[in-house]
Design an enzyme around this catalytic site. Structure first.
Site, short mmCIF file in Angstrom:
data_model
loop_
_atom_site.label_atom_id
_atom_site.label_comp_id
_atom_site.label_asym_id
_atom_site.label_seq_id
_atom_site.Cartn_x
_atom_site.Cartn_y
_atom_site.Cartn_z
CG ASN A 38 -8.52 -1.58 -0.53
OD1 ASN A 38 -7.51 -2.26 -0.72
ND2 ASN A 38 -9.39 -1.86 0.44
CD GLU A 39 -11.27 -5.06 1.02
OE1 GLU A 39 -10.77 -6.17 1.27
OE2 GLU A 39 -11.68 -4.30 1.92
CE1 TYR A 97 -4.58 -7.01 9.87
CE2 TYR A 97 -4.19 -9.23 9.08
CZ TYR A 97 -4.97 -8.10 9.12
OH TYR A 97 -6.15 -8.04 8.41
CG ASN A 156 -10.26 -0.55 4.46
OD1 ASN A 156 -11.16 0.24 4.73
ND2 ASN A 156 -10.20 -1.74 4.99
CE1 TYR A 169 -4.15 -1.46 0.05
CE2 TYR A 169 -3.89 -1.94 2.40
CZ TYR A 169 -4.63 -2.03 1.22
OH TYR A 169 -5.83 -2.68 1.22
CD GLU A 217 -6.52 -6.81 1.32
OE1 GLU A 217 -7.17 -7.14 2.34
OE2 GLU A 217 -6.49 -5.66 0.87
CD GLU A 268 -7.44 -2.92 8.93
OE1 GLU A 268 -8.48 -3.01 8.24
OE2 GLU A 268 -6.37 -3.46 8.60
#
Length: 1011
Positions: free
Chosen positions: A190-191, A349, A130, A86, A281, A132
């Site tokens: 993204n998504e 993570y 995105n 990213y 992902e 987070e």
């Protein structure tokens, strides 16, 4: 010297598999440039098929560029050939018209590091990512300056993202594969939902595809499920991908193991059969939320452990996926104001590589899988033949113990050469029971067998998968007939066809193959190894019985080398690529494209690289000295032309046998003792950081908060028409202070304030210099979320200044901006004061102050726009190294604020580190007192805000800080901004430095901590 290629196909078969007009449907072949194509099977890079085996790595979460090679080395060593990255628009484009690719924001440094490591890059620059992270990666200025809905075709949103994407193009153009660089794909946003975002995607794609920009790699998208998004129609991308998080992201019950999703292959065949099957992902952990009952990353690591990787990742292979990216492979740190409100500083993570850059059991499983993939080019072009549940005729599971748990098989076959890959698992993928069975197979010669032929069965422990191979090629001329043992490595070393098998100690394993050559070491005689030469007319069967431990050469001749090890032992082996000496090829370190040369090395914690110069092999890597180091035994399998060995530049003596390629040695080491300062024993200096509540404080240079309109689509609840949203005044991140002035008549007895700071925020309120209360937000494991409060604060008459100017001071902690999900404009969070009203009268003026200079004129260009906030000490530079504290009072951090008052103070200490050269020593700052004390800490290490400790919520108590932020060979400054939120309650942070590991090796690290 010259090694021989380990390409495992005979020359005629290799050429046949790559001659596109003969083997590929022309309708499915898509060409982007001379070096990059794909068909319905795989990517084709530089004329060769590639299984894209990728891990997610966000360089902005490791703000020490000289440590990026450490992560890349570890990925490459585990058999990965790509990274997914990213790019954070909010860091690169911190204010309108500013593009900053310096330091940890650099793309050119990343591209060069990846190229040198031999890793491809799938670039994911958004604009929205995105991840987070605050505002999902959008710049904070966008959330208030763009009036229209974000992520649409609105003109002002287009004007906001276009310069950024143009900058990405300019940074990336010369680093595409066609120009000798590592970039092979670029993801769009993204998504997203195609119905909503199709025209917006089309605008971004048009910018990339403008011929004058020179971008000639596939544009991709990551669909957040089986939703058919952006495959066809407006905004369609070149290569579709689907994200998968089969264990979910809900931490409410981690004892539940979700079953596998059976529909992947069918969905691919229906959705995009002309493209290779791609998962941008695939779950490798999960993010974690605030709260004392939060899951914690070790629990997430446990629920996505090596068993999860075995079952779910091999199931993804079984769906015939040939491009897979694991999110995250290294998570890193959401330092400063990077997090969005629902996560804390650590972004570990539960990944295979921890936040402290240490390897885990998950990493080991990934290495075993990665080495198999790297060794198995025939696996790259397989057809899905069938499964247990789809009337598979070529084979079947045959239970050998009727009472055992039933198994399930998926059969993939390379139709060009006949190689078969039988992926087996428990029929119930959640089962913990033993599965014992045999397997009916059909070989390439149409021979039907029930294997194993000598061993009693194939066994699967609970939550285990395996790849059973048939007609598997290894080296230049050899093939197995079948193997129930797993394959770690296959290839050719100095013309010797080499096969390295492994398996669990408590199971039987078997391989059938044609033994060739003049034996230098015949098949080993061993109590737990059985050789059967009369069961099949043209193959020798070697059976390893249960109970075997260790490493053994099963057979060695002048043409073949067959090795076996138990799982624990094979986990210590590495197969580093060896680039051609003095090669000028930009792809010299890319496996199968720039080099096919390797050696096998067993013993070290990590082998980073191998280089041959003349007759000397130079290995570089790490040894684990955490629990002491008395020397590391080493096993080397290399060409006989290698006569000497060095490890990190030091000579290693080898014991050789003229008849064998297997040599042993020992890497000598000396014991080191690591000492770090006791932070309780060093001198701390203290100063008050809340002069804003004093009567003589001058806020004349603060920004007047007098806007009456806003682009933030969330209205004020009450007030007098003035809008008090921090982002409207340039202050979005971290602590923002508000001062509301009013003239008191004596009848004022309360003030109502509605404060929005995001999940788990806090805001403390004063009338003049008298503390009123703290308003607490909340988030407990991402439940019971309170992101704004509306409270009445009583005004004590004793604090009022009748007939004079009075001030309500609000210290507000902004926890980041919400992501643009499920509504795009959720990213325009109304951080600030959404309502203000005194019981009588009005405020005469509101002033606001955040980070010095706001997001348009912030001063710290090295650490960037998200590093700091608006505390007085931050605005004065107290958090930076070099600030003179000689006039401050001495006071230990553990003593808290004077008189146990509510307020904010800065504690600063300096200490020296003197770590031994040539060691990687991960360290953490840890808070030892139990959760529950009502305080927040903003922890600055040499000026970098590396931790936000919310002691009343938790869970984080340990904050890894890397070398490069820490100066391991000199002075360091730690600055703690302590915000005590409740008076007369013990607030006593117990801060220590912990050594997390000691590794002899590592990489060279550069420190960049400007004062």
């Amino acid at each position: 010297m010259k090694f021989y290629s380990p390409i495992i196909l005979p020359l005629w078969a290799w050429i046949f598999s790559l001659v596109l007009p003969e083997t590929l449907s022309q309708s499915s072949l898509k060409t982007f440039n001379a070096d990059l194509q794909f068909d319905n099977y795989t990517l084709i890079l530089k004329g060769q098929r590639v299984f894209l085996h990728s891990g997610e790595f966000h360089t902005f979460r490791l703000p020490v560029p000289s440590l990026w090679p450490d992560i890349l080395d570890k990925m490459k060593a585990a058999g990965f050939n790509a990274i997914s990255v990213y790019v954070h628009m909010g860091l690169v484009n911190p204010s309108p018209g500013v593009m900053d690719f310096d330091g940890f924001r650099s793309l050119s440094a990343l591209y060069e590091a990846a190229r040198l490591a031999g890793l491809w890059i799938v670039l994911r620059p958004g604009p929205y990512i995105n991840g987070e992270t605050t505002a999902g990666g959008l710049p904070h200025w966008v959330t208030s300056q763009v009036k229209s809905e974000l992520r649409t075709t609105a003109a002002d949103w287009n004007a906001a993202w276009t310069p950024y994407i143009q900058a990405i193009i300019a940074q990336t153009n010369q680093s595409q594969i066609s120009n000798g660089g590592p970039v092979i794909a670029i993801q769009i946003d993204n998504e997203y939902d195609q119905e909503e975002g199709g025209p917006y995607f089309a605008e971004i794609e048009a910018l990339y595809r403008d011929a004058s920009h020179g971008i000639n790699v596939p544009l991709t998208h990551n669909d957040p499920g089986m939703l058919d998004g952006f495959i066809n129609g407006t905004g369609a991308v070149d290569l579709y991908g689907m994200d998968a998080y089969p264990q979910g992201l809900d931490p409410s019950n981690l004892s539940i193991w979700n079953p596998i999703e059976m529909g992947y292959h069918t969905y691919h065949e229906e959705a995009n059969p002309s493209q290779p099957w791609y998962s941008p992902e695939f779950q490798s952990g999960a993010f974690d939320g605030w709260g004392p009952d939060s899951t914690g990353y070790e629990d997430w690591r446990a629920v996505t452990d090596a068993d999860f990787e075995s079952v779910f990742y091999l199931h993804t292979w079984a769906s015939n996926a040939k491009l897979v990216n694991y999110y995250m492979l290294f998570g890193g740190t959401s330092w400063g104001a990077l997090p969005y409100p629902y996560v804390y500083t650590s972004y570990d993570y539960g990944a295979a590589i921890t936040e402290a850059r240490m390897l885990t059991e998950k990493y080991t499983e990934l290495k075993l899988q990665g080495m198999f993939l790297r060794s198995s080019p025939e696996f790259y072009k397989t057809d899905w033949i069938g499964t247990t549940s789809s009337n598979l005729t070529e084979g079947a599971i045959v239970p050998s113990i009727p009472s055992s748990s039933p198994a399930f098989v998926t059969f993939l076959k390379n139709l060009d050469v006949g190689a078969g890959f039988w992926i087996v698992r428990q029929n119930d993928s959640t089962s913990l029971a033993l599965s014992s069975f045999k397997l009916n197979i059909t070989t390439a010669a149409n021979q039907r067998l029930t294997i194993p032929l000598v061993a009693s069965s194939i066994n699967l422990d609970g939550r285990e998968s395996k790849v059973i191979t048939t007609d598997y090629a290894f080296g230049l001329k050899s093939r197995t007939l079948y193997s129930t043992a797993s394959i770690f490595f296959s290839g050719s070393i100095e013309g010797t066809d080499t096969l390295f098998l492994y398996g669990d100690t408590d199971q039987e394993h078997e391989v059938a193959l044609n033994i060739t050559g003049n034996a230098t070491f015949p098949i080993q005689t061993h109590a737990q190894i059985q050789v059967s030469s009369n069961v099949l007319p043209s193959a020798t069967i070697i059976t390893v019985k249960s109970g075997f431990k260790g490493f053994v050469p099963l057979y060695e001749s002048d043409t073949q080398l067959i090795l076996f090890a138990d799982r624990d032992t094979v986990s210590t082996f590495w197969a580093p690529t060896v680039a051609s000496e003095h090669s000028s090829d930009p792809f010299a370190n890319y496996w199968s494209i720039g080099t096919n040369e390797t050696v096998l090395v067993g013993g070290p914690y990590l082998v980073r690289s191998a280089m041959v110069s003349g007759t000397e092999l130079a290995l570089r890597g790490d040894l684990n000295a955490t629990n002491g180091l008395q020397g590391t035994s080493l096993t080397l399998i290399a060409p006989s032309s290698v006569q000497s060995l060095t490890w990190n530049g030091e000579r290693v003596s080898l014991e050789t046998n003229s008849r064998s390629k297997i040599r042993t040695g020992k890497i000598s080491s000396t014991q080191v003792f690591i000492q770090v300062p006791d932070l309780e024993e060093i001198e701390w200096k203290f100063n008050n950081s809340l002069p804003e509540i004093q009567a003589d404080f001058d806020d004349s240079d603060w920004v007047v908060a007098n806007h009456t309109t806003t682009n933030i689509p969330f209205p004020m609840y009450y007030g007098d028409g003035r809008i008090l949203y921090g982002c409207d005044y340039g202050f979005c991140e971290n602590v923002v202070l508000w001062r509301g002035h009013f003239n008191a008549t004596g009848s004022e007895n309360s003030v109502n304030l509605s404060i929005n700071g995001g999940a788990a925020f806090a805001a403390s309120v004063w009338l003049n210099d008298q503390f009123l209360n703290t308003s607490f937000g909340n988030s407990t494991n991402n439940a019971n979320v309170i992101e704004e409060t509306d409270e009445k604060f009583d005004l004590p008459s004793s604090a009022l200044l009748i007939g004079q100017d009075n001030v309500i001071t609000i210290v507000q902690d902004n926890m980041g901006i919400n992501e643009a999900k499920p509504i795009n404009d959720d990213a325009k969070s109304p951080r600030g004061v959404r309502g203000f009203q005194i019981n009588t009268g009005n405020f005469t003026e509101w002033k606001v102050q955040g980070k010095l200079g706001g997001y348009t004129n912030y001063t710290d260009k090295v650490r960037g726009v998200l590093n700091e906030g608006g505390l007085f000490g931050e605005r004065q530079g107290w958090h930076l190294p070099g600030f003179d504290t000689s006039s401050w009072i001495s006071r230990n951090l553990s003593a808290g604020l004077p008189s146990s008052e509510a307020g904010i103070g800065f504690f600063i200490a300096k200490f020296n580190l003197s770590m031994p050269q040539g060691y990687d020593i991960p360290m953490s700052f840890t808070f030892l007192e139990p959760l529950g004390q009502p305080y927040r800490v903003y922890m600055f290490v040499n000026g970098w805000m590396m931790g936000k400790r919310v002691a009343n919520l938790g869970p984080q108590w340990k904050f890894p800080v890397h070398e490069g932020i820490l100066n391991y060979h000199g002075e360091n400054t730690i600055a703690i901004a302590l915000w005590s939120m409740t008076p007369d309650i013990t607030v006593a942070p117990q801060l220590r430095i912990a050594v997390d590991g000691i590794f002899k090796g590592g990489v060279n690290v550069t420190v960049n901590n400007p004062s």
